[in-house]
Scaffold this motif. Structure first.
Motif, PDB file in Angstrom:
ATOM      1  N   THR A   1       0.837  -1.197   0.000  1.00 45.00           N
ATOM      2  CA  THR A   1       0.000   0.000   0.000  1.00 45.00           C
ATOM      3  C   THR A   1       0.875   1.252   0.000  1.00 45.00           C
ATOM      4  O   THR A   1       0.583   2.231  -0.703  1.00 45.00           O
ATOM      5  N   THR A   2       1.975   1.192   0.747  1.00 49.35           N
ATOM      6  CA  THR A   2       2.898   2.337   0.777  1.00 49.35           C
ATOM      7  C   THR A   2       3.421   2.622  -0.635  1.00 49.35           C
ATOM      8  O   THR A   2       3.494   3.775  -1.068  1.00 49.35           O
ATOM      9  N   LEU A   3       3.754   1.537  -1.373  1.00 53.22           N
ATOM     10  CA  LEU A   3       4.254   1.702  -2.743  1.00 53.22           C
ATOM     11  C   LEU A   3       3.168   2.303  -3.644  1.00 53.22           C
ATOM     12  O   LEU A   3       3.440   3.227  -4.421  1.00 53.22           O
TER      13      LEU A   3
ATOM     14  N   PRO B   1      -0.308   4.447   4.963  1.00 46.74           N
ATOM     15  CA  PRO B   1      -1.253   3.634   5.743  1.00 46.74           C
ATOM     16  C   PRO B   1      -1.051   3.771   7.257  1.00 46.74           C
ATOM     17  O   PRO B   1      -1.963   3.494   8.026  1.00 46.74           O
ATOM     18  N   ASP B   2       0.141   4.225   7.681  1.00 45.90           N
ATOM     19  CA  ASP B   2       0.413   4.318   9.128  1.00 45.90           C
ATOM     20  C   ASP B   2      -0.417   5.392   9.822  1.00 45.90           C
ATOM     21  O   ASP B   2      -0.796   5.241  10.978  1.00 45.90           O
ATOM     22  N   ASP B   3      -0.665   6.505   9.123  1.00 46.78           N
ATOM     23  CA  ASP B   3      -1.369   7.607   9.808  1.00 46.78           C
ATOM     24  C   ASP B   3      -2.765   7.850   9.228  1.00 46.78           C
ATOM     25  O   ASP B   3      -3.357   8.911   9.420  1.00 46.78           O
TER      26      ASP B   3
ATOM     27  N   LYS C   1      -4.305  -0.967  10.463  1.00 47.95           N
ATOM     28  CA  LYS C   1      -3.134  -0.615   9.646  1.00 47.95           C
ATOM     29  C   LYS C   1      -2.704  -1.786   8.740  1.00 47.95           C
ATOM     30  O   LYS C   1      -1.541  -2.113   8.580  1.00 47.95           O
ATOM     31  N   HIS C   2      -3.704  -2.455   8.197  1.00 45.28           N
ATOM     32  CA  HIS C   2      -3.497  -3.523   7.220  1.00 45.28           C
ATOM     33  C   HIS C   2      -4.622  -3.401   6.208  1.00 45.28           C
ATOM     34  O   HIS C   2      -5.743  -3.075   6.588  1.00 45.28           O
ATOM     35  N   SER C   3      -4.347  -3.718   4.947  1.00 49.64           N
ATOM     36  CA  SER C   3      -5.443  -3.754   3.977  1.00 49.64           C
ATOM     37  C   SER C   3      -6.282  -4.993   4.273  1.00 49.64           C
ATOM     38  O   SER C   3      -5.730  -6.050   4.586  1.00 49.64           O
TER      39      SER C   3
ATOM     40  N   PRO D   1      -4.730  -7.168  -0.327  1.00 49.15           N
ATOM     41  CA  PRO D   1      -4.278  -7.359   1.050  1.00 49.15           C
ATOM     42  C   PRO D   1      -3.332  -8.554   1.138  1.00 49.15           C
ATOM     43  O   PRO D   1      -3.513  -9.533   0.420  1.00 49.15           O
ATOM     44  N   GLY D   2      -2.330  -8.475   2.017  1.00 45.65           N
ATOM     45  CA  GLY D   2      -1.333  -9.549   2.100  1.00 45.65           C
ATOM     46  C   GLY D   2      -1.670 -10.595   3.130  1.00 45.65           C
ATOM     47  O   GLY D   2      -1.066 -11.658   3.160  1.00 45.65           O
ATOM     48  N   TYR D   3      -2.634 -10.299   3.985  1.00 48.04           N
ATOM     49  CA  TYR D   3      -2.970 -11.250   5.018  1.00 48.04           C
ATOM     50  C   TYR D   3      -3.557 -12.512   4.374  1.00 48.04           C
ATOM     51  O   TYR D   3      -4.449 -12.405   3.534  1.00 48.04           O
TER      52      TYR D   3
HETATM   53  N1  LIG Z   1      11.381   0.843   6.711  1.00 46.87           N
HETATM   54  C1  LIG Z   1      10.442   0.763   5.793  1.00 46.87           C
HETATM   55  N2  LIG Z   1       9.170   0.601   6.147  1.00 46.87           N
HETATM   56  C2  LIG Z   1       8.247   0.521   5.175  1.00 46.87           C
HETATM   57  C3  LIG Z   1       8.568   0.597   3.813  1.00 46.87           C
HETATM   58  N3  LIG Z   1       7.438   0.483   3.088  1.00 46.87           N
HETATM   59  C4  LIG Z   1       6.432   0.331   3.970  1.00 46.87           C
HETATM   60  N4  LIG Z   1       6.916   0.356   5.225  1.00 46.87           N
HETATM   61  C5  LIG Z   1       6.139   0.226   6.465  1.00 46.87           C
HETATM   62  O1  LIG Z   1       5.676  -1.107   6.563  1.00 46.87           O
HETATM   63  C6  LIG Z   1       4.390  -1.144   7.162  1.00 46.87           C
HETATM   64  C7  LIG Z   1       3.424  -1.857   6.275  1.00 46.87           C
HETATM   65  O2  LIG Z   1       3.221  -1.122   5.086  1.00 46.87           O
HETATM   66  P1  LIG Z   1       1.930  -1.315   4.162  1.00 46.87           P
HETATM   67  O3  LIG Z   1       2.166  -0.490   2.947  1.00 46.87           O
HETATM   68  O4  LIG Z   1       0.700  -1.108   4.914  1.00 46.87           O
HETATM   69  O5  LIG Z   1       2.101  -2.863   3.834  1.00 46.87           O
HETATM   70  P2  LIG Z   1       1.128  -3.785   2.963  1.00 46.87           P
HETATM   71  O6  LIG Z   1       2.038  -4.692   2.198  1.00 46.87           O
HETATM   72  O7  LIG Z   1       0.160  -2.983   2.208  1.00 46.87           O
HETATM   73  O8  LIG Z   1       0.425  -4.644   4.104  1.00 46.87           O
HETATM   74  P3  LIG Z   1      -1.024  -5.385   4.030  1.00 46.87           P
HETATM   75  O9  LIG Z   1      -1.992  -4.363   3.653  1.00 46.87           O
HETATM   76  O10 LIG Z   1      -1.204  -5.943   5.388  1.00 46.87           O
HETATM   77  O11 LIG Z   1      -0.879  -6.467   3.036  1.00 46.87           O
HETATM   78  C8  LIG Z   1       4.006   0.307   7.399  1.00 46.87           C
HETATM   79  O12 LIG Z   1       4.290   0.630   8.721  1.00 46.87           O
HETATM   80  C9  LIG Z   1       4.899   1.079   6.461  1.00 46.87           C
HETATM   81  O13 LIG Z   1       5.197   2.378   6.912  1.00 46.87           O
HETATM   82  C10 LIG Z   1       9.949   0.788   3.460  1.00 46.87           C
HETATM   83  O14 LIG Z   1      10.330   0.873   2.313  1.00 46.87           O
HETATM   84  N5  LIG Z   1      10.818   0.863   4.488  1.00 46.87           N
END
Ligand SMILES: Nc1nc2c(ncn2[C@@H]2O[C@H](COP(=O)(O)OP(=O)(O)OP(=O)(O)O)[C@@H](O)[C@H]2O)c(=O)[nH]1
Ligand SMILES: [Mg+2]
Length: 702
Positions: free
Chosen positions: A23-25, A42-44, A59-61, A82-84
């Motif tokens: 999600t961050t990407l 997604p953190d905030d 804080k998960h999709s 979602p990755g779960y």
């Molecule tokens: N250090 C670091 N943390 C990251 C990076 N990318 C994401 N995160 C952190 O990793 C956590 C999960 O990020 P998400 O983007 O929600 O991950 P996701 O893969 O979408 O997770 P799901 O929705 O559960 O599948 C968050 O706290 C992000 O801030 C990165 O490149 N570096």
């Protein structure tokens, strides 16, 4: 004129394990492409994708989200899955809607359960694959072993597109392996020249002419190599690997550029279908017949039913009529939306390769194929894992009784790995999910969105009661209280009814002397036989006797469970010219049935299920001894790909109600199983005692 030329469309799904940064990407790419004024996170709670209440909370999709951006002349649709593991259904249906699976891996945690699963699904569905190694800024990264593992899994197919200039705090840039700079920074954690070689090898392997040129030593033109890469990626012959920190925005731009340059458009990967039973492909032509498929359903509180459809061919115009190939019904695309995370815009038409939402088409379900101008099409249905955790559910407040079924069915429509059903035997509403957490999320959703609070408990095991012996007896029901009295006397004989009986051959005069009539009920394997002679029970009361017996049949005698496999013969009785009536005979029959049943060696039958348990070979010993402790019986074993073994077994349902939890802890989340009803068997004596002690059978007074 469609909005986007087909070869300028890129459809991708971001898949992989949870918390790797998918999600961050997606948020980072949307920001870079000018779709947001700041990078969502997604953190905030500022993500453009993770916008549901539960997602912000956890804080998960928890579902897939769709967004899009334009980059270097291409239109990119991104599905963030979602990755779960509980929500793997969204990856399965999402893969169907795209050409490229981008598998995101965390450099800090490496290959995880859902990473493998996502790879496997992408490969099986014939999609192009790209790998993003994210979180390269993290601590304790063991890059050589991660890359070694990837090579082990994919051999020469995977090759580095770039390399990190360092890992952890030293990661500040990615260096291209496709066009390596003349001076390579020192301390680069990978051999760039070797990486370049692997990339070119994988790219030319799929192109014979280019391979010859390359082997003869002639230098390849950048254009030639780029074209070969596009083909190799579309064919699965090349799986490019990108390094990144989505959070620190390192390597994101390079990834976006490569996505547009090398990920396949819909052109090289047309939809494979059957037309009138024959294999065919649907080319993505704007002037072709309309062919679309629903890959996601959302019941939005404001928009109502949203059916996310991938258009494979044709131009879908607002108000166009479409045929739903599943139901055969016609529907109209009255309203269509372009979706960007939680926001949307009305659109009046969509072309091949696009992902659009059709609004309020109530007949549509995830997986449905929609057509216009072409007949006889069929696609492979989605194969979602069958959810195995069951919980009975009832509303906390009686006033929500009406609401709950609709609310649960809405969630069932949206979530491919959640089902709900009303159990005919136990009369319970039972929901099935992938894990306890999954069902907890469903309860949150019921509370937040539907405003229904529920009580959950383990579902009742549908035991049956039966008799092993033969007995007969009588009951006289007599009441003389004030006004009209009540009188009825009934004599019954109860015996076992063999399973698979042929009624015509079995219920004969020879076997049941003076048989006048019989009613056989296949569902309960139950037969009521009228053997009354000389009018000892007047004809008009015989249906009441049968009714009384049947009432007790449903309620059970030992433990409140349905009675099965019995023959009840009515062979004698008495009446009273004034005090006998239907009710009196019904009561006498109920009571008589109970008394005789208890004398005829009653027994409890328990449901036995068949299990197919897929586990890593190394866990076989643990699984077998666990099955033994659950009264399970091994039936056989099969080898499965990837060092897995499929164990076939039978076990009593009561012992495997919570098997998912157990299997998960025994196999570190790598095991899976399916379960289906097999047959009923007499429960061992100590089990019968346990069930009977726990059951509250309402003792009936005559
Ligand atoms: N250090 C670091 N943390 C990251 C990076 N990318 C994401 N995160 C952190 O990793 C956590 C999960 O990020 P998400 O983007 O929600 O991950 P996701 O893969 O979408 O997770 P799901 O929705 O559960 O599948 C968050 O706290 C992000 O801030 C990165 O490149 N570096
Ligand atoms: Mg996510």
């Amino acid at each position: 004129m469609v909005r986007y030329a087909v070869d300028c469309i890129r459809n991708i799904v971001l898949a992989g394990h949870g918390a790797v940064g998918k999600t961050t990407l997606a948020d980072r790419m949307l920001y870079r492409a000018g779709q947001n004024t700041r990078p969502g996170c997604p953190d905030d709670g500022t993500s453009l994708l993770d916008t549901d209440e539960d997602e912000k909370e956890r804080k998960h999709s928890v579902t897939s989200h769709l967004a899009h951006f334009d980059h270097n002349g291409c239109h990119v649709n991104v599905l963030d899955a979602p990755g779960y593991p509980d929500f793997i259904g969204h990856t399965i249906s999402g893969l169907d809607a795209v050409e490229t699976a981008v598998i995101v891996i965390s450099a800090t945690s490496g290959i995880e359960v859902n990473t493998r699963k996502a790879f496997q699904l992408a490969e099986e569905s014939g999609k192009a694959r790209m790998i993003v190694i994210n979180k390269c800024d993290g601590e304790n990264i063991d890059l050589p072993s991660l890359l070694g593992y990837l090579h082990e899994m994919f051999g020469t197919h995977c090759a580095l597109m770039n390399a990190p200039n360092g890992v952890g705090s030293r990661f500040t840039a990615v260096i291209s392996a496709l066009e390596p700079p003349t001076s390579v920074p020192e301390e680069l954690p990978v051999d760039l020249a070797h990486a370049h070689q692997e990339l070119v090898d994988a790219a030319v392997e799929a192109d014979e002419a280019l391979m010859e040129k390359y082997l003869s030593g002639s230098p390849l033109e950048p254009d030639e190599l780029a074209r070969a890469m596009v083909h190799a990626i579309a064919d699965g012959a090349l799986i490019p690997i990108f390094f990144m920190s989505a959070k620190k925005d390192i390597g994101v731009q390079e990834f976006m550029d490569a996505l547009v340059a090398y990920a396949p458009s819909p052109v090289p990967l047309p939809l494979k279908v059957k037309q009138n039973g024959e294999d065919t492909v649907i080319e993505p032509r704007p002037d072709g017949p309309v062919v679309a498929r629903v890959f996601k359903t959302r019941i939005d509180p404001f928009v109502s039913r949203m059916s996310f459809a991938r258009l494979y061919s044709g131009t879908l115009k607002k108000d166009a009529s479409l045929k739903n190939e599943r139901s055969g019904k016609m529907l109209k695309a009255h309203q269509m939306l372009d979706v960007q995370g939680a926001t949307h815009e009305a659109v009046s038409e969509a072309g091949p390769g696009e992902l659009v939402v059709i609004v309020k088409a109530d007949d549509l379900r995830t997986g449905d194929l929609l057509t216009s101008g072409i007949d006889g099409l069929a696609t492979r249905p989605f194969t979602f894992p069958i959810p195995m955790i069951a919980l009975a559910v009832e509303p906390r407040s009686q006033s929500d009784q009406q609401k709950i079924s609709g609310a649960l069915h809405k969630i069932e429509d949206e979530d491919p790995t959640f089902t709900v059903s009303r159990e005919a035997q136990t009369h319970e509403m039972v929901m099935h999910g992938m894990s306890e957490l999954h069902l907890q999320l469903v309860q949150n959703r019921l509370h937040n969105r539907e405003k229904v609070d529920v009580i959950v408990h383990p579902p009742k095991v549908p035991y049956h009661e039966t008799v092993m012996g033969v007995a007969e007896g009588s009951y006289r029901h007599k009441k003389q209280s004030g006004g009209a009295g009540q009188f009825a006397e009934v004599h019954l004989r109860i015996s076992p009814c063999p399973q698979g009986v042929n009624p015509e051959e079995f219920f004969t005069q020879e076997r049941f002397p003076s048989l006048r009539r019989y009613h056989y009920d296949a569902a309960h394997n139950f037969c009521f036989i009228d053997r009354v002679t000389g009018g000892s029970v007047p004809n008009q009361f015989i249906p009441a006797v049968e009714k009384g017996v049947r009432e007790r049949l449903e309620k059970g005698v030992l433990a409140g469970c349905q009675v099965q496999d019995v023959v009840v013969e009515l062979f004698f009785g008495k009446d009273h010219p004034v005090d006998s009536n239907e009710n009196a005979f019904k009561t006498a029959a109920r009571m008589c049935f109970r008394d005789v049943f208890l004398k005829a060696k009653p027994a409890l039958l328990e449901p036995i299920v068949h299990l197919d348990i897929t586990i890593p070979q190394s866990k076989l010993g643990d699984i077998t001894s666990d099955l033994n402790s659950r009264r399970g019986r091994m039936e056989g074993m099969d080898a499965a790909p990837g060092g897995m073994t499929v164990v076939k077994a039978h076990a009593p349902l009561a012992e495997v109600m919570t098997y998912a939890r157990n299997l998960s802890s025994l196999t570190g989340g790598q095991g899976s199983f399916t379960m289906e009803f097999s047959h009923y068997e007499a429960a061992p004596a100590h089990e019968q005692q346990k069930v009977m002690a726990g059951a509250k059978v309402a003792e009936e007074e005559a």
